[in-house]
Design an enzyme around this catalytic site. Structure first.
Site, PDB file in Angstrom:
ATOM      1  N   ASN A  28       0.855  -1.184   0.000  1.00 49.97           N
ATOM      2  CA  ASN A  28       0.000   0.000   0.000  1.00 49.97           C
ATOM      3  C   ASN A  28       0.902   1.248   0.000  1.00 49.97           C
ATOM      4  O   ASN A  28       0.831   2.111   0.857  1.00 49.97           O
ATOM      5  CB  ASN A  28      -0.948   0.001   1.211  1.00 49.97           C
ATOM      6  CG  ASN A  28      -2.027   1.047   1.049  1.00 49.97           C
ATOM      7  OD1 ASN A  28      -2.210   1.900   1.893  1.00 49.97           O
ATOM      8  ND2 ASN A  28      -2.724   1.008  -0.064  1.00 49.97           N
ATOM      9  N   HIS A  33       7.124   5.724   1.283  1.00 55.80           N
ATOM     10  CA  HIS A  33       7.832   4.501   0.847  1.00 55.80           C
ATOM     11  C   HIS A  33       8.731   4.809  -0.341  1.00 55.80           C
ATOM     12  O   HIS A  33       9.868   4.340  -0.409  1.00 55.80           O
ATOM     13  CB  HIS A  33       6.840   3.418   0.406  1.00 55.80           C
ATOM     14  CG  HIS A  33       5.992   2.868   1.503  1.00 55.80           C
ATOM     15  ND1 HIS A  33       4.641   3.086   1.567  1.00 55.80           N
ATOM     16  CD2 HIS A  33       6.305   2.082   2.556  1.00 55.80           C
ATOM     17  CE1 HIS A  33       4.147   2.452   2.618  1.00 55.80           C
ATOM     18  NE2 HIS A  33       5.137   1.840   3.235  1.00 55.80           N
ATOM     19  N   LYS A 146      11.841   6.767   9.979  1.00 53.43           N
ATOM     20  CA  LYS A 146      11.875   7.157  11.393  1.00 53.43           C
ATOM     21  C   LYS A 146      10.493   7.255  12.010  1.00 53.43           C
ATOM     22  O   LYS A 146      10.364   7.410  13.211  1.00 53.43           O
ATOM     23  CB  LYS A 146      12.560   8.521  11.540  1.00 53.43           C
ATOM     24  CG  LYS A 146      14.068   8.442  11.564  1.00 53.43           C
ATOM     25  CD  LYS A 146      14.623   9.749  12.110  1.00 53.43           C
ATOM     26  CE  LYS A 146      16.122   9.809  11.911  1.00 53.43           C
ATOM     27  NZ  LYS A 146      16.647  11.124  12.327  1.00 53.43           N
ATOM     28  N   ASP A 148       8.432   4.960  12.361  1.00 53.31           N
ATOM     29  CA  ASP A 148       8.406   3.807  13.268  1.00 53.31           C
ATOM     30  C   ASP A 148       9.725   3.802  14.036  1.00 53.31           C
ATOM     31  O   ASP A 148      10.610   2.969  13.802  1.00 53.31           O
ATOM     32  CB  ASP A 148       8.197   2.528  12.461  1.00 53.31           C
ATOM     33  CG  ASP A 148       6.843   2.532  11.776  1.00 53.31           C
ATOM     34  OD1 ASP A 148       5.840   2.381  12.471  1.00 53.31           O
ATOM     35  OD2 ASP A 148       6.799   2.725  10.543  1.00 53.31           O
ATOM     36  N   GLN A 151      10.750   0.735  16.085  1.00 54.27           N
ATOM     37  CA  GLN A 151      11.050  -0.365  15.149  1.00 54.27           C
ATOM     38  C   GLN A 151      12.468  -0.224  14.598  1.00 54.27           C
ATOM     39  O   GLN A 151      13.226  -1.192  14.525  1.00 54.27           O
ATOM     40  CB  GLN A 151      10.035  -0.358  14.011  1.00 54.27           C
ATOM     41  CG  GLN A 151      10.415  -1.203  12.809  1.00 54.27           C
ATOM     42  CD  GLN A 151       9.303  -1.298  11.788  1.00 54.27           C
ATOM     43  OE1 GLN A 151       8.321  -1.990  12.018  1.00 54.27           O
ATOM     44  NE2 GLN A 151       9.451  -0.631  10.658  1.00 54.27           N
ATOM     45  N   LEU A 182       2.928  10.511   6.936  1.00 51.80           N
ATOM     46  CA  LEU A 182       2.318   9.585   5.976  1.00 51.80           C
ATOM     47  C   LEU A 182       2.322   8.176   6.560  1.00 51.80           C
ATOM     48  O   LEU A 182       3.292   7.743   7.175  1.00 51.80           O
ATOM     49  CB  LEU A 182       3.088   9.588   4.651  1.00 51.80           C
ATOM     50  CG  LEU A 182       3.135  10.896   3.864  1.00 51.80           C
ATOM     51  CD1 LEU A 182       3.616  10.628   2.433  1.00 51.80           C
ATOM     52  CD2 LEU A 182       1.792  11.604   3.822  1.00 51.80           C
TER      53      LEU A 182
HETATM   54  O1  PAF Z   1       7.361  -0.986   8.818  1.00 53.73           O
HETATM   55  C1  PAF Z   1       6.837  -1.930   8.188  1.00 53.73           C
HETATM   56  O2  PAF Z   1       6.216  -1.760   7.143  1.00 53.73           O
HETATM   57  C2  PAF Z   1       6.941  -3.344   8.720  1.00 53.73           C
HETATM   58  O3  PAF Z   1       6.913  -3.348  10.108  1.00 53.73           O
HETATM   59  C3  PAF Z   1       8.162  -4.112   8.193  1.00 53.73           C
HETATM   60  C4  PAF Z   1       9.464  -3.469   8.631  1.00 53.73           C
HETATM   61  C5  PAF Z   1       8.088  -4.174   6.684  1.00 53.73           C
HETATM   62  C6  PAF Z   1       8.148  -5.539   8.733  1.00 53.73           C
HETATM   63  O4  PAF Z   1       7.005  -6.231   8.356  1.00 53.73           O
END
Ligand code: PAF
Length: 282
Positions: A28, A33, A146, A148, A151, A182
């Site tokens: 998506n 991205h 950043k 996330d 993460q 976004l």
């Molecule tokens: O940030 C994301 O889109 C997801 O957590 C990732 C890093 C692709 C792992 O599934």
């Protein structure tokens, strides 16, 4: 761009490549991205992207089934942007051919706080799939956003502790003109919620400005929760932390200019949004 669905095809495409740059996604795709892919292009060649909605990082009550799957549109966007050489889009049988019962468990001090407190298995799911994707793609470099923030830190810690030969590069959060970070989940917002959503970022800016003006962290965290509640949000946390380890900073550290990040997660209607802002007092 080549679109491959199996690990074997992926390896065929990448044989002999010495500096693969990788961007894992759940698809998506939006402008943020695409800017990760663009940054990847500056750090390696070829660029590989993946699209895989990873069941392991969703709790049973979360949006795994509703998560938008838009492969045809995603492919179009990647073709138009021309940064990606191979798109790896495995299905669940390819990536999880048997129950995934070897799993990466991040240290509790990092994995069970903030997001981890509200989504207990989330970072286990993310680290496990990222390790698997790294082992399929074998990148030299991987790019994460950043937005996330935690993460990104979990992935960095995993690479460090397992001595994975992957350099992790962070991309700044990409925002709409009104400040909203976004996210694929923004598409769940109705028009009224979409108009309210940038208030989350406004709040982070307010916390930053007030800390710079000398106010205390605890006070501002509590006030931030109240502000969101009054506006109709259901907040999980508003937290000021040290950038280096996401621990709570002491008053002295704040005063001494320790690099900080204010992070927040809150639900607006049925949509859970997260955001963060790095700053220091000095
Ligand atoms: O940030 C994301 O889109 C997801 O957590 C990732 C890093 C692709 C792992 O599934």
């Amino acid at each position: 761009m080549k679109v491959v669905h199996t690990i074997e095809e992926l390896r065929d495409q990448l044989r002999g490549q010495l500096r693969v740059a990788f961007v894992p996604t759940m698809g998506n795709l939006h402008a943020a991205h695409l800017s990760l892919m663009h940054l990847a292009r500056q750090h390696g060649d070829p660029v590989v992207a993946s699209i895989f909605v990873n069941r392991l990082q969703f709790a049973p009550n979360e949006d795994f089934d509703q998560y938008p799957r838009t492969l045809a549109e995603d492919v179009e966007k990647l073709e138009a942007a021309r940064d990606v050489y191979v798109l790896f889009a495995p299905d669940e049988r390819e990536l999880y051919p048997e129950p995934q019962n070897f799993r990466i468990q991040p240290a509790e001090a990092l994995g069970k706080i903030l997001e981890g407190e509200f989504r207990p298995d989330f970072f286990m799911g993310v680290s496990t799939v990222v390790l698997k994707l790294f082992s399929c793609v074998q990148p030299s470099v991987a790019v994460f956003g950043k937005k996330d923030y935690q993460q990104l830190m979990v992935v960095r810690a995993m690479c460090r502790q397992f001595q994975l030969p992957v350099e992790i590069i962070a991309h700044e959060t990409v925002r709409d003109a009104d400040g909203l970070a976004l996210s694929s989940r923004n598409r769940y917002l109705n028009p009224q919620e979409r108009a309210e959503a940038p208030q989350l970022y406004r709040l982070l800016q307010h916390v930053r400005d007030e800390i710079r003006a000398g106010r205390g962290v605890d006070d501002l965290e509590a006030e931030g929760m109240q502000t969101l509640k009054k506006r109709g949000w259901v907040p999980d946390y508003v937290a000021v932390r040290r950038q280096r380890d996401l621990g709570s900073p002491s008053t002295d550290e704040v005063a001494a200019g320790e690099p900080l990040v204010v992070l927040a997660a809150a639900r607006l209607g049925r949509t859970r949004l997260i955001d963060n802002l790095e700053f220091q007092r000095g």
